[in-house]
Design an enzyme around this catalytic site. Structure first.
Site, PDB file in Angstrom:
ATOM      1  NE  ARG A  35      -9.191 -19.210 -12.776  1.00 54.39           N
ATOM      2  CZ  ARG A  35      -9.131 -18.977 -11.470  1.00 54.39           C
ATOM      3  NH1 ARG A  35     -10.074 -19.443 -10.676  1.00 54.39           N
ATOM      4  NH2 ARG A  35      -8.126 -18.303 -10.965  1.00 54.39           N
ATOM      5  CE  LYS A 200      -6.093  -8.015   3.753  1.00 53.85           C
ATOM      6  NZ  LYS A 200      -6.450  -9.436   3.961  1.00 53.85           N
ATOM      7  N   GLY A 353      -7.602 -12.336 -10.234  1.00 52.86           N
ATOM      8  CA  GLY A 353      -8.974 -12.736 -10.548  1.00 52.86           C
ATOM      9  C   GLY A 353      -9.905 -11.547 -10.692  1.00 52.86           C
ATOM     10  N   GLY A 377      -3.110 -15.782  -7.728  1.00 55.80           N
ATOM     11  CA  GLY A 377      -2.159 -16.152  -6.676  1.00 55.80           C
ATOM     12  C   GLY A 377      -0.880 -16.721  -7.255  1.00 55.80           C
TER      13      GLY A 377
HETATM   14  P1  ADP Z   1      -7.079  -9.127  -7.769  1.00 56.75           P
HETATM   15  O1  ADP Z   1      -8.066 -10.252  -7.538  1.00 56.75           O
HETATM   16  O2  ADP Z   1      -7.122  -8.628  -9.169  1.00 56.75           O
HETATM   17  O3  ADP Z   1      -5.702  -9.502  -7.312  1.00 56.75           O
HETATM   18  P2  ADP Z   1      -7.747  -7.861  -5.277  1.00 56.75           P
HETATM   19  O4  ADP Z   1      -8.437  -9.100  -4.839  1.00 56.75           O
HETATM   20  O5  ADP Z   1      -6.493  -7.507  -4.598  1.00 56.75           O
HETATM   21  O6  ADP Z   1      -7.530  -7.883  -6.867  1.00 56.75           O
HETATM   22  O7  ADP Z   1      -8.716  -6.598  -5.060  1.00 56.75           O
HETATM   23  C1  ADP Z   1      -9.925  -6.468  -5.722  1.00 56.75           C
HETATM   24  C2  ADP Z   1     -10.878  -5.644  -4.899  1.00 56.75           C
HETATM   25  O8  ADP Z   1     -10.297  -4.430  -4.464  1.00 56.75           O
HETATM   26  C3  ADP Z   1     -12.095  -5.250  -5.702  1.00 56.75           C
HETATM   27  O9  ADP Z   1     -13.197  -5.995  -5.248  1.00 56.75           O
HETATM   28  C4  ADP Z   1     -12.250  -3.732  -5.439  1.00 56.75           C
HETATM   29  O10 ADP Z   1     -13.577  -3.365  -5.132  1.00 56.75           O
HETATM   30  C5  ADP Z   1     -11.353  -3.528  -4.239  1.00 56.75           C
HETATM   31  N1  ADP Z   1     -10.893  -2.143  -4.133  1.00 56.75           N
HETATM   32  C6  ADP Z   1     -10.204  -1.419  -5.020  1.00 56.75           C
HETATM   33  N2  ADP Z   1     -10.017  -0.154  -4.594  1.00 56.75           N
HETATM   34  C7  ADP Z   1     -10.610  -0.068  -3.376  1.00 56.75           C
HETATM   35  C8  ADP Z   1     -10.762   0.994  -2.425  1.00 56.75           C
HETATM   36  N3  ADP Z   1     -10.280   2.200  -2.645  1.00 56.75           N
HETATM   37  N4  ADP Z   1     -11.425   0.708  -1.297  1.00 56.75           N
HETATM   38  C9  ADP Z   1     -11.927  -0.519  -1.090  1.00 56.75           C
HETATM   39  N5  ADP Z   1     -11.814  -1.561  -1.922  1.00 56.75           N
HETATM   40  C10 ADP Z   1     -11.159  -1.340  -3.073  1.00 56.75           C
HETATM   41 MG    MG Z   2      -9.030 -10.957  -5.712  1.00 58.22          MG
END
Ligand code: ADP
Ligand code: MG
Length: 399
Positions: A35, A200, A353, A377
């Site tokens: 960043r 999620k 992120g 976000g």
């Molecule tokens: P971003 O920040 O790119 O939007 P998220 O915050 O939604 O992504 O999710 C990232 C997290 O999701 C990572 O830390 C990863 O470990 C977790 N993750 C991915 N697949 C799984 C899974 N099958 N079970 C648990 N956690 C998961």
């Molecule tokens: Mg995240």
């Protein structure tokens, strides 16, 4: 929106820049300076034009009062290294130190103000309290440049209110981010593939909702897979499951079918008995996850199929890792998708992120992708079709 060129002659002008310098820290060590690097073009452009630049930014979530653990001092030091020149640092945000530093700046010089969230007014829900703080920020400068893309979805003093108090323009980073997001929402080149993962479903509902009929294919990986598999009636063992979203997931499966959009779920899954780096990993069919196992990545067959869709796309948006990439045994799906994004000849965009951290951790370079968004976000809210206050205010100002 007004851009920096619309601000006229900048020589000798004090320009307050809202940047997003919210980098991950391990103690005082910056673990990913992406960043800070992304903020450089706007800052360079302003100093080269002879402006006296005051940078305001936040770090972490301090509670509206000074907290040394969240000081921007290490960030100012890194900024100075990257710019290859001195960067002054004010130990407060709008107080006597900030005023002194602002008064002492000469043309083409740059200073960073201490963490803007050390002031309760910054994030206050009370318009008057936020406005009073914005008045203090505005008093430091002649003009405002909004360049913190990661915060443009926040109605905060240094993002929103200050833009109503000074001649305001959008910075180069925010402009570039918005340009890419516009290409993802208005007439994207087809095939348009959206890959969603992460932890999620409930975080990504709005995006699925808004893109389900715009994309040609929607590929689902990560932790949200299991809520979709449950919606299809399969057991998911001890995998992440959002029971209250099962009906919603089922609704999306039906809507995608009705709209003729491919909604792809993995057909195989990497499972393990525990959430741990050294847990023994095995591959099972997605409809046969053992009760005592949890799914931690999409399986190799699914990764190959997802990669093929991505490689064939003319527009790809990817948000959310395909698995627990932090553990090598469960990084395969994320690596395959990232690698495929580097090979598409269309527009490839990484948002989120953790997704950005994942591609860097897996050894990919930023310039292998069309665009890596600095705001997870903010980019999701834009793609959800929401109004982002920090952009709306700039549009209003330029009417
Ligand atoms: P971003 O920040 O790119 O939007 P998220 O915050 O939604 O992504 O999710 C990232 C997290 O999701 C990572 O830390 C990863 O470990 C977790 N993750 C991915 N697949 C799984 C899974 N099958 N079970 C648990 N956690 C998961
Ligand atoms: Mg995240």
């Amino acid at each position: 929106m007004k851009t920096i060129s619309d601000l006229g002659d900048l020589r000798g002008k004090r320009v307050l820049v809202r940047s997003d310098l919210n980098v991950p820290l391990d103690g005082a060590t910056i673990t990913d300076d992406g960043r800070i690097r992304a903020s450089l073009p706007t800052l360079r452009r302003l100093t080269e034009a002879g402006a006296r630049v005051l940078v305001t930014a936040h770090l972490g979530r301090p509670k509206g009062e000074p907290d040394p653990a969240f000081s921007l001092a290490p960030v100012a030091a890194r900024l100075s290294e990257l710019l290859g020149g001195p960067v002054a640092f004010a130990t407060d945000t709008v107080g006597p130190e900030a005023q002194r530093v602002a008064a002492e700046l000469s043309d083409g010089q740059i200073a960073v103000l201490e963490n803007v969230r050390f002031n309760a007014g910054e994030t206050s829900k009370d318009d008057a309290e936020r406005g009073a703080f914005a008045d203090q920020l505005a008093a430091l400068a002649d003009m405002f440049v909004s360049d913190g893309f990661g915060v443009v979805h926040r109605k905060q003093a240094s993002v929103y209110d200050v833009a109503t108090r000074l001649p305001a323009a959008v910075g180069d980073l925010v402009q570039a981010e918005v340009e890419v997001l516009r290409r993802l929402t208005e007439s994207p080149e087809r095939p348009y593939v959206v890959v969603l993962g992460g932890s999620k479903v409930s975080d990504k509902l709005g995006v699925i909702d808004n893109l389900i009929e715009k994309a040609d294919s929607l590929l689902i990986g990560g932790g949200m897979v299991f809520t979709f598999l449950a919606a299809q009636g399969h057991g998911v063992g001890s995998s992440l499951l959002e029971a209250d979203q099962i009906d919603v997931a089922r609704g999306y499966i039906e809507r995608a079918a009705a709209a003729g959009v491919d909604l792809l779920l993995p057909t195989d899954v990497v499972v393990a008995p525990a959430f741990a780096a050294d847990a023994p990993a095995t591959v099972v069919a997605a409809d046969a996850i053992p009760d005592d196992q949890m799914g931690l990545d999409i399986g190799p067959d699914s990764a190959a199929v997802f990669a093929e869709y991505v490689r064939g796309a003319k527009t790809v948006f990817w948000n959310g890792p395909m698995g627990v990439f932090e553990f090598e045994a469960f990084a395969g799906g994320t690596r395959a998708v990232a690698e495929a994004l580097t090979r598409t000849d269309g527009l490839s965009v990484v948002g989120g992120g953790d997704s950005a951290a994942a591609v860097r951790q897996l050894g990919f370079a930023d310039d292998q992708f069309g665009h890596i968004s600095t705001g997870g976000g903010a980019s999701l809210e834009y793609l959800e079709g929401k109004t982002l206050p920090g952009l709306a205010v700039l549009e209003e100002q330029s009417r």
